[in-house]
Design a protein around this motif. Structure first.
Motif, mmCIF file in Angstrom:
data_model
loop_
_atom_site.group_PDB
_atom_site.id
_atom_site.type_symbol
_atom_site.label_atom_id
_atom_site.label_comp_id
_atom_site.label_asym_id
_atom_site.label_seq_id
_atom_site.Cartn_x
_atom_site.Cartn_y
_atom_site.Cartn_z
ATOM 1 N N GLU A 1 -4.919 16.003 -4.557
ATOM 2 C CA GLU A 1 -5.532 14.926 -4.704
ATOM 3 C C GLU A 1 -4.770 14.052 -3.873
ATOM 4 O OE1 GLU A 1 -5.442 13.466 -8.968
ATOM 5 O OE2 GLU A 1 -7.137 14.810 -9.181
ATOM 6 N N ILE A 2 -3.303 13.901 -3.623
ATOM 7 C CA ILE A 2 -2.814 13.368 -2.871
ATOM 8 C C ILE A 2 -3.271 13.184 -1.753
ATOM 9 C CG2 ILE A 2 -0.732 12.425 -2.055
ATOM 10 C CD1 ILE A 2 0.834 12.887 -5.228
ATOM 11 N N LEU B 1 -5.848 14.469 -0.729
ATOM 12 C CA LEU B 1 -7.332 14.037 0.098
ATOM 13 C C LEU B 1 -7.292 12.740 0.090
ATOM 14 C CD1 LEU B 1 -9.421 14.971 0.986
ATOM 15 C CD2 LEU B 1 -10.103 15.050 -1.626
ATOM 16 N N ASN B 2 -6.988 12.055 -0.729
ATOM 17 C CA ASN B 2 -7.355 10.993 -1.603
ATOM 18 C C ASN B 2 -6.267 9.621 -0.588
ATOM 19 O OD1 ASN B 2 -9.819 11.655 -3.053
ATOM 20 N ND2 ASN B 2 -7.914 12.299 -4.052
ATOM 21 N N LEU B 3 -5.006 10.018 -0.474
ATOM 22 C CA LEU B 3 -3.870 9.264 0.115
ATOM 23 C C LEU B 3 -3.766 9.565 1.686
ATOM 24 C CD1 LEU B 3 -1.515 8.708 -2.109
ATOM 25 C CD2 LEU B 3 -3.448 7.559 -2.249
ATOM 26 N N VAL B 4 -3.898 10.308 1.860
ATOM 27 C CA VAL B 4 -3.834 11.150 3.796
ATOM 28 C C VAL B 4 -5.221 11.540 4.349
ATOM 29 C CG1 VAL B 4 -2.165 13.172 5.506
ATOM 30 C CG2 VAL B 4 -1.346 11.905 2.553
ATOM 31 N N GLY B 5 -5.630 12.054 3.599
ATOM 32 C CA GLY B 5 -7.014 12.340 4.494
ATOM 33 C C GLY B 5 -7.457 13.704 5.523
ATOM 34 N N ASN C 1 1.036 3.545 -2.654
ATOM 35 C CA ASN C 1 1.154 5.451 -2.652
ATOM 36 C C ASN C 1 1.955 6.243 -2.795
ATOM 37 O OD1 ASN C 1 -1.419 4.380 -2.084
ATOM 38 N ND2 ASN C 1 -1.636 4.779 0.270
ATOM 39 N N ASN D 1 0.927 -1.168 0.322
ATOM 40 C CA ASN D 1 0.156 -0.227 -0.382
ATOM 41 C C ASN D 1 0.959 1.155 0.081
ATOM 42 O OD1 ASN D 1 -2.316 1.373 -0.023
ATOM 43 N ND2 ASN D 1 -2.152 1.659 2.844
ATOM 44 N N LEU E 1 -9.606 14.651 7.162
ATOM 45 C CA LEU E 1 -11.433 14.317 6.693
ATOM 46 C C LEU E 1 -11.967 14.211 8.203
ATOM 47 C CD1 LEU E 1 -10.543 12.211 3.738
ATOM 48 C CD2 LEU E 1 -11.913 14.240 4.180
ATOM 49 N N ALA E 2 -13.365 13.740 8.621
ATOM 50 C CA ALA E 2 -14.172 13.681 9.897
ATOM 51 C C ALA E 2 -13.127 12.029 10.758
ATOM 52 C CB ALA E 2 -15.249 13.547 9.835
ATOM 53 N N GLN E 3 -12.972 11.785 10.061
ATOM 54 C CA GLN E 3 -12.659 9.778 10.701
ATOM 55 C C GLN E 3 -10.972 9.936 10.767
ATOM 56 O OE1 GLN E 3 -14.752 7.038 9.314
ATOM 57 N NE2 GLN E 3 -16.842 7.922 9.054
ATOM 58 N N LYS E 4 -10.682 11.142 9.902
ATOM 59 C CA LYS E 4 -9.140 10.570 10.380
ATOM 60 C C LYS E 4 -8.130 11.182 11.352
ATOM 61 C CE LYS E 4 -4.878 10.068 8.592
ATOM 62 N NZ LYS E 4 -4.200 9.264 7.875
#
Lengths: 268, 124
Positions: A128-129, A131-135, A105, A101, A220-223
């Motif tokens: 994008e990185i 947001l989508n990979l780190v959160g 990434n 993983n 992000l909320a759950q991070k």
């Protein structure tokens, strides 16, 4: 006549009968004795069986039980060993999955960052990185100008970019810029920090020179915390994003436009 | 061994590459890519797929519309659909599932999760 003529015959017959009777009595006596002896023997054997038989059987059963218990223990040990092996394999598989993983990434981050000369596109890829990979949902890109002063940061949030008046003199940012090492809030700090507070600062470095920083404000909320993979991505972003931005700027200014015939194949 | 065909619909090249990267670990898998819902729909009308993985947030025809159109198309209404949602965007996720999506993946994306869901959907 006969009685008178054969008185001895009667007597001898009587004698003979007595003899037979006597023999019969002796035989009966012998049979009784033999019977008594056999009954005694039967009793003896019965007693012997009662005394020895169950304990011998018990001993056999005990030995059998012992063997079964040993076998059972061996099987249990083997099961334990197999379970441990299985657990080890599962752990190793999880480790390899995590490494895979991470590598995926990192590969994609590098590949994408160096896939364009467009600065805006590079910032979009960074977004994008993150947001989508780190959160990371909101971050700012801060670059130093020629004088080493930090220019107004470009804030990125959900695909929108805008110049903002963020505090470029925050101690964490200054510290990261001077030391060239990232600062990442740990789980405890993250739980205490407010929504607009700085969560991480990543220096952008080219050739050991810090040209700016990526500052993460909102996750992000759950991070709930940063992981080892996030840290690796930050390290990679710090170097490759900086280089991609520099390359794009040079390309835009014409300095970096290259021609194979002029740049590589001609003799100096 | 049968070949599986998967369609990845994602407008972000970075994410598309990540999803494809993860899916390539499944053997006998042929992957088609589309940058938006319209492109995805065109590919769906041209060939048969065993799985569709689509982002929800796309500028040209979002994932929700795509799921809805897939479920109303007799040609591909039975194809399993996995949607990619942003963490916390439960409304989008619930809408996608209500429209007929089979499974969802939340961002930040983990390749292991993509692989797990794809394998489950394909039954491999």
């Amino acid at each position: 006549m006969t009685e008178n003529n054969d008185p001895g015959g009667l007597s001898s017959r009587a004698e003979e009968f007595l003899q037979v009777f006597k023999k019969g009595a002796e035989f009966t006596q012998g049979l009784l004795k033999e019977n008594e002896r056999l009954r005694y023997r039967v009793l003896e054997l019965e007693q012997q069986l009662r005394a020895e038989g169950p304990s011998a059987e018990l001993q056999l059963l005990k030995e059998k039980l012992c063997r079964v218990e040993t076998e059972k223990q061996e099987i249990l040990d083997r099961i334990g060993s197999v379970e441990q092996e299985s657990l080890d394999f599962a752990n190793r598989y999880a480790e390899i999955e995590a490494e895979n993983n991470l590598l995926a990434n990192l590969y994609i981050t590098t590949y994408q960052l160096h896939s364009t000369f467009d600065v805006i596109e590079i910032i979009r890829i960074i977004e994008e990185i993150l947001l989508n990979l780190v959160g990371a949902e909101q971050f700012a890109l801060m670059l130093r100008d020629d004088d080493g002063q930090m220019v107004q940061p470009l804030l990125s949030e959900s695909g929108d970019f805008r110049i903002v008046n963020a505090d470029v003199n925050d101690q964490r940012i200054i510290s990261v810029l001077s030391r060239g090492q990232h600062w990442i809030a740990n789980a405890d700090e993250l739980s205490r920090l407010g929504e607009g507070d700085i969560k991480a600062v990543i220096p952008l470095q080219v050739d050991n020179e810090v040209i700016g920083a990526l500052v993460i404000y909102r996750l992000l909320a759950q991070k709930k915390c940063f992981t080892d993979i996030d840290e690796e991505i930050f390290n990679l972003l710090g170097g490759h994003a900086a280089m991609a931005i520099c390359t794009a700027v040079l390309h835009r200014e014409g300095v970096g436009t290259f021609s194979f015939t002029q740049g590589f194949l001609t003799q100096p | 061994m049968s070949e599986y065909r998967v369609l990845v619909v994602e407008d972000s090249p970075t994410m598309r590459q990540l999803i494809v990267f993860a899916l390539k670990r499944i053997r006998n898998l042929k992957i088609e890519e589309a940058g938006d819902g319209v492109g995805g729909l065109k590919k769906l009308s041209a060939q048969k797929f065993d799985l569709v993985v689509t982002d929800i947030n796309m500028l040209i025809m979002d994932g929700l519309k795509l799921v809805s159109l897939i479920r109303n198309d007799p040609q591909c209404k039975d194809v399993p659909v996995v949607v990619i949602t942003t963490e916390g965007a439960t409304e989008d996720r619930d809408r996608a599932l209500a429209l007929g999506a089979n499974e969802y993946i939340t961002k930040p994306i983990q390749t292991a999760r993509i692989l797990e869901v794809a394998k489950k959907m394909l039954g491999v």
